[in-house]
Design a protein around this motif. Structure first.
Motif, mmCIF file in Angstrom:
data_model
loop_
_atom_site.group_PDB
_atom_site.id
_atom_site.type_symbol
_atom_site.label_atom_id
_atom_site.label_comp_id
_atom_site.label_asym_id
_atom_site.label_seq_id
_atom_site.Cartn_x
_atom_site.Cartn_y
_atom_site.Cartn_z
ATOM 1 N N PHE A 187 0.835 -1.194 0.000
ATOM 2 C CA PHE A 187 0.000 0.000 0.000
ATOM 3 C C PHE A 187 0.874 1.251 0.000
ATOM 4 C CE2 PHE A 187 -3.004 -3.191 1.282
ATOM 5 C CZ PHE A 187 -4.235 -2.714 0.858
ATOM 6 N N PHE A 188 0.221 2.382 -0.309
ATOM 7 C CA PHE A 188 0.942 3.643 -0.390
ATOM 8 C C PHE A 188 0.526 4.566 0.760
ATOM 9 C CE2 PHE A 188 1.164 1.939 -4.642
ATOM 10 C CZ PHE A 188 2.473 2.223 -5.018
ATOM 11 N N LEU A 189 1.506 5.314 1.266
ATOM 12 C CA LEU A 189 1.279 6.196 2.415
ATOM 13 C C LEU A 189 1.550 7.639 2.023
ATOM 14 C CD1 LEU A 189 3.225 4.115 5.115
ATOM 15 C CD2 LEU A 189 0.799 3.957 4.499
ATOM 16 N N ASP A 190 0.706 8.528 2.515
ATOM 17 C CA ASP A 190 0.905 9.974 2.392
ATOM 18 C C ASP A 190 1.495 10.446 3.724
ATOM 19 O OD1 ASP A 190 0.697 12.746 2.395
ATOM 20 O OD2 ASP A 190 -1.274 12.773 1.412
ATOM 21 N N PRO A 191 2.713 10.991 3.735
ATOM 22 C CA PRO A 191 3.350 11.350 5.016
ATOM 23 C C PRO A 191 2.596 12.425 5.793
ATOM 24 C CG PRO A 191 4.574 12.286 3.183
ATOM 25 C CD PRO A 191 3.559 11.362 2.587
ATOM 26 N N TYR A 192 1.679 13.130 5.111
ATOM 27 C CA TYR A 192 0.925 14.183 5.778
ATOM 28 C C TYR A 192 -0.406 13.681 6.355
ATOM 29 C CZ TYR A 192 4.102 16.841 2.767
ATOM 30 O OH TYR A 192 5.202 17.325 2.119
ATOM 31 N N ARG A 193 -0.758 12.395 6.121
ATOM 32 C CA ARG A 193 -2.074 11.880 6.536
ATOM 33 C C ARG A 193 -1.882 10.528 7.231
ATOM 34 N NH1 ARG A 193 -5.831 12.229 1.265
ATOM 35 N NH2 ARG A 193 -7.452 11.673 2.789
ATOM 36 N N GLU A 194 -1.491 10.584 8.500
ATOM 37 C CA GLU A 194 -1.241 9.364 9.261
ATOM 38 C C GLU A 194 -2.555 8.611 9.489
ATOM 39 O OE1 GLU A 194 0.733 6.412 11.330
ATOM 40 O OE2 GLU A 194 1.609 8.084 10.196
ATOM 41 N N GLY A 195 -2.538 7.304 9.206
ATOM 42 C CA GLY A 195 -3.734 6.487 9.392
ATOM 43 C C GLY A 195 -4.615 6.421 8.161
ATOM 44 N N VAL A 196 -4.176 7.020 7.061
ATOM 45 C CA VAL A 196 -4.908 6.946 5.788
ATOM 46 C C VAL A 196 -3.966 6.286 4.776
ATOM 47 C CG1 VAL A 196 -6.107 8.230 3.990
ATOM 48 C CG2 VAL A 196 -6.162 9.057 6.359
ATOM 49 N N VAL A 197 -4.396 5.193 4.141
ATOM 50 C CA VAL A 197 -3.540 4.484 3.182
ATOM 51 C C VAL A 197 -4.277 4.308 1.858
ATOM 52 C CG1 VAL A 197 -2.298 3.263 5.003
ATOM 53 C CG2 VAL A 197 -4.309 2.204 3.975
ATOM 54 N N PHE A 198 -3.511 4.051 0.814
ATOM 55 C CA PHE A 198 -4.061 3.948 -0.542
ATOM 56 C C PHE A 198 -3.607 2.629 -1.163
ATOM 57 C CE2 PHE A 198 -3.335 8.326 0.625
ATOM 58 C CZ PHE A 198 -4.554 8.923 0.345
ATOM 59 N N SER A 199 -4.544 1.972 -1.812
ATOM 60 C CA SER A 199 -4.221 0.682 -2.436
ATOM 61 C C SER A 199 -3.381 0.852 -3.688
ATOM 62 C CB SER A 199 -5.509 -0.078 -2.773
ATOM 63 O OG SER A 199 -6.291 0.661 -3.714
ATOM 64 N N SER A 200 -3.444 2.043 -4.287
ATOM 65 C CA SER A 200 -2.687 2.290 -5.520
ATOM 66 C C SER A 200 -2.395 3.773 -5.656
ATOM 67 C CB SER A 200 -3.491 1.819 -6.738
ATOM 68 O OG SER A 200 -4.668 2.617 -6.874
ATOM 69 N N LYS A 201 -1.482 4.070 -6.574
ATOM 70 C CA LYS A 201 -1.195 5.475 -6.860
ATOM 71 C C LYS A 201 -2.418 6.149 -7.460
ATOM 72 C CE LYS A 201 2.478 3.973 -9.027
ATOM 73 N NZ LYS A 201 3.676 3.896 -9.884
ATOM 74 N N GLU A 202 -3.165 5.416 -8.269
ATOM 75 C CA GLU A 202 -4.358 5.984 -8.894
ATOM 76 C C GLU A 202 -5.380 6.402 -7.846
ATOM 77 O OE1 GLU A 202 -2.068 3.736 -11.748
ATOM 78 O OE2 GLU A 202 -2.883 3.185 -9.776
ATOM 79 N N ALA A 203 -5.512 5.595 -6.798
ATOM 80 C CA ALA A 203 -6.452 5.937 -5.724
ATOM 81 C C ALA A 203 -6.021 7.225 -5.015
ATOM 82 C CB ALA A 203 -6.542 4.778 -4.731
ATOM 83 N N TYR A 204 -4.717 7.369 -4.811
ATOM 84 C CA TYR A 204 -4.182 8.577 -4.169
ATOM 85 C C TYR A 204 -4.508 9.812 -5.001
ATOM 86 C CZ TYR A 204 -0.590 12.031 -2.908
ATOM 87 O OH TYR A 204 0.078 13.182 -2.573
#
Length: 706
Positions: free
Chosen positions: A521-538
């Protein structure tokens, strides 16, 4: 004496050759000497205090402008001759104090006294005295026969009375004017090594474009010069062979009291040239004694003024302008030295106000100083009343907030577990007021209770599409309760709040950073506890999330912000992660420990940005009681002390923010949990029980809800 003083001026000395003459040069030595005596040894402060207390008349004397004054026929020729004979007959016996007592009254006449006090702008005292004999053989070895200034305070004088005349010995005190002296100081000749002074400085002056015009007085026996040996370069011209020159010398410095009083009560002038450093403690003692007298300050019960020293202490510490303070003390000492009419601080205040007001009618030249004195009195009274009421229950919004609650107090037993630690209510909202929250895990515990207790909790973004590829920790699609107004996740540091506002309203460009975790999964360093299954979802979620942020801040009229940590991780582009880095992030971050001011600045910017777009926005700040999970400062701090430091910094920052802003408030949840709930913690000793959160929200309602 001068040799040791100059050695303390630790500056580089150079040699300068001009027309075959070698001069020792020490640039900056004059400034070093000024600091050495003026600041390091206190002569400047003593002179300023002496001037502030001076009240005798002055005269228009050329001594002030030229730093030198000649007084003819000060001593009769018969006395001068007698002194020469006694000096030659018994050079030790003439040093007796009885001789000095006679000479002081003979030399310091009303005329010479007027010139000296006008030059100093104060009283003065005599530091040392001597009778000098200069012979022709002194030209090569005598320090005084070569061009120099005396190392000492800027403000001091020499009084030289010639005991035999120029016509007899051909000797004089040659001197240059101040302008020429200042140029020699600037180049560094003055105050170079004493033993390397020069007889002939004409080539040096010519090179420096200094107007070399030595002057003298060609004195007769009994003639006297007063001059400042620090301000004008001078030398004793050697007499003709076989005809020595005799001179009576006195050295003077400013004083708060008359020279006679100094000689009688503090210090009798020593014989021969003395070290100014030796006299500095005596000058300080005189200054101190004049401020507080020689006796102690006695403070009585019920604000009684028991002695004159107490009254003087109050006046001189209340009135900041020296002249009025000294005049008030002097007036009191003359008119009521035994304090017949003054028994308390209240009597004293009435007295000094009355005297100060009377001065406004006639002391025109001190109008401004007396007005300042009255302001000082008013300020003192305000501070006095404020100090007296600090521990009083009168006019306090919560009388029980003054003293620490003690269950074993004899009169007022109280347990801290039975109180709520706030002072006043701030009814800024009702249950219909749009409210939001953000912060650490403690913050979303509060958010849950806002939603279950009927508050109008703003929800701008859910995550109810199971196919969006976006996952919020602790939330399942369709859940009734959300953790945040929008899916920004938990935030532990104050820069993260700033970044929320900057993103919402486009105040800053942010890089789109994606870090893959070990599960793919992908993580946004500014949004702890929120993850994305793909770059497209982000990318699909990015703009929608920012719109939700903006909607949250535009909708909320009250927002609860919970600060968690002052330790944080900063990315190389200057932005901050909302929590801690994963293993693949360490090459892009550095650990930071934020100061109080940094936390204040970040939260202030968060508030200011939103307030500019939403004028109704009000901020309630709390500090999370949840301690650190880990510290990045273990090389110097145990996690327990690091956590204490962190919470202390955040608590002080919260106080400054609330004090500085009309629409900011403090919720003492940290204090309630850590001090006022007997069994607040869950089994891990980090997280709080649900009952604890209920008590926090109940206190919130009591303070802020109408």
């Amino acid at each position: 004496m001068e040799r040791s003083i100059m050695s303390d001026v630790n500056l580089e000395e150079n040699l300068l050759e001009v027309e075959g003459e070698i001069y020792n040069i020490k640039p900056g030595a004059d400034k070093a000497v000024v600091k050495y005596f003026g600041e390091d040894h206190g002569y400047r402060s003593a002179a300023e205090k002496a001037q502030a207390k001076f009240e005798r008349e002055t005269i228009d004397t050329t001594l002030v402008k030229d730093h030198i004054k000649c007084i003819p026929n000060l001593l009769p020729a018969e006395l001068c001759q007698s002194l020469i004979e006694e000096f030659e007959g018994d050079s030790e016996g003439i040093q007796h104090e009885s001789v000095a007592e006679l000479l002081l009254t003979q030399v310091f006449t009303d005329e010479i006294d007027a010139h000296i006090r006008s030059y100093f702008g104060s009283e003065y005292c005599v530091f040392w005295w001597s009778i000098y004999k200069i012979e022709s053989t002194d030209e090569e070895t005598g320090y005084s026969t070569k061009w120099h200034c005396d190392g000492g305070p800027e403000k001091h004088l020499k009084v030289i009375t010639y005991l035999n005349g120029f016509d007899e010995h051909g000797s004089d005190t040659a001197y240059l004017d101040k302008e020429a002296t200042d140029k020699l100081k600037e180049v560094g000749y003055i105050f170079a090594s004493v033993e390397k002074r020069s007889l002939n400085i004409e080539p040096l002056c010519k090179k420096l474009n200094v107007d070399y015009q030595p002057m003298g007085v060609k004195p007769a026996a009994g003639d006297t010069i007063i001059f400042n040996p620090f301000e004008i370069a001078h030398r004793a011209k050697t007499p003709v062979p076989g005809k020595p020159r005799y001179a009576l010398n006195f050295c003077l410095v400013p004083s708060e009291i008359h020279w006679k009083t100094v000689a009688e009560q503090y210090y009798f002038p020593a014989y021969d040239c003395q070290d100014f450093r030796k006299f500095a403690p005596i000058v300080k003692k005189i200054t101190k004694d004049q401020a507080l007298d020689l006796n102690y300050v006695e403070v009585g019960l019920n604000f009684q003024v028991e002695n004159l020293q107490h009254a003087r202490f109050i006046i001189e510490n209340v009135i900041k302008t020296p002249k009025p303070a000294w005049l008030l003390v002097n007036y009191l000492e003359r008119n009521d030295p035994t304090l017949v009419s003054i028994t308390s601080i209240f009597d004293l205040l009435r007295f000094i106000k009355k005297v100060a007001l009377e001065q406004l009618h006639w002391e025109k030249f001190l109008q401004a100083e007396w007005l300042d004195a009255l302001k000082d009195i008013s300020s003192f009274e305000q501070n006095f009343n404020d100090s007296r009421s600090r521990y009083s229950q009168a006019d306090k919004p919560n009388p029980n907030a003054i003293f620490w609650p003690s269950p074993v107090h004899e009169k007022y037993p109280q347990s801290k577990f039975e109180i709520l630690p706030y002072v006043r209510k701030e009814p800024i909202m009702d249950l219909d007021t749009p409210i939001g929250s953000a912060g650490s895990c403690f913050a979303f515990e509060i958010a849950k209770y806002f939603q279950t207790q009927g508050y109008n909790y703003v929800i701008s973004e859910r995550n109810d599409d199971p196919n969006s590829g976006v996952f919020v920790d602790g939330y399942q699609p369709g859940d009734e309760l959300v953790k945040f107004c929008a899916n920004y996740g938990i935030m532990f540091n104050s820069p993260s709040f700033t970044q929320l506002a900057e993103k919402a309203f486009g105040h800053r460009e942010f890089s789109k950073l994606l870090f893959q975790n070990e599960t793919g999964f992908f993580l946004d360093p500014y949004r702890e506890g929120v993850v994305f299954s793909s770059k497209e979802a982000y990318f699909a979620d990015y703009d929608k999330h920012i719109a939700a942020l903006r909607d949250t801040f535009l909708s909320c009229k009250v927002f609860v912000l919970t600060m968690g940590l002052n330790e944080c991780w900063q990315l190389t582009d200057g932005t901050f992660m909302s929590r801690n880095p994963r293993e693949n992030m360490f090459h892009l971050v550095k650990h930071r420990t934020l100061t109080v001011q940094e936390n204040v600045d970040y939260i202030q910017r968060f508030f200011d940005i939103i307030k500019a777009h939403n004028p109704d926005f009000k901020l309630i700040i709390s500090v999370s009681p949840i301690p650190f999970l880990a510290t990045g400062r273990a090389e110097e701090q145990h996690i327990i002390s690091a956590n204490c430091h962190s919470k202390s910094v955040l608590r002080v920052a919260a106080d400054e923010l609330v004090n500085n802003n009309e629409d900011m408030y403090y919720l003492p949840s940290y204090e309630l949990v850590t001090e006022c709930i007997e069994d607040a913690w869950d089994i891990d000793h980090r997280h709080v029980k649900s009952e604890t959160v209920e008590k926090v929200v109940a206190m919130f309602k009591e303070i802020f809800v109408r």
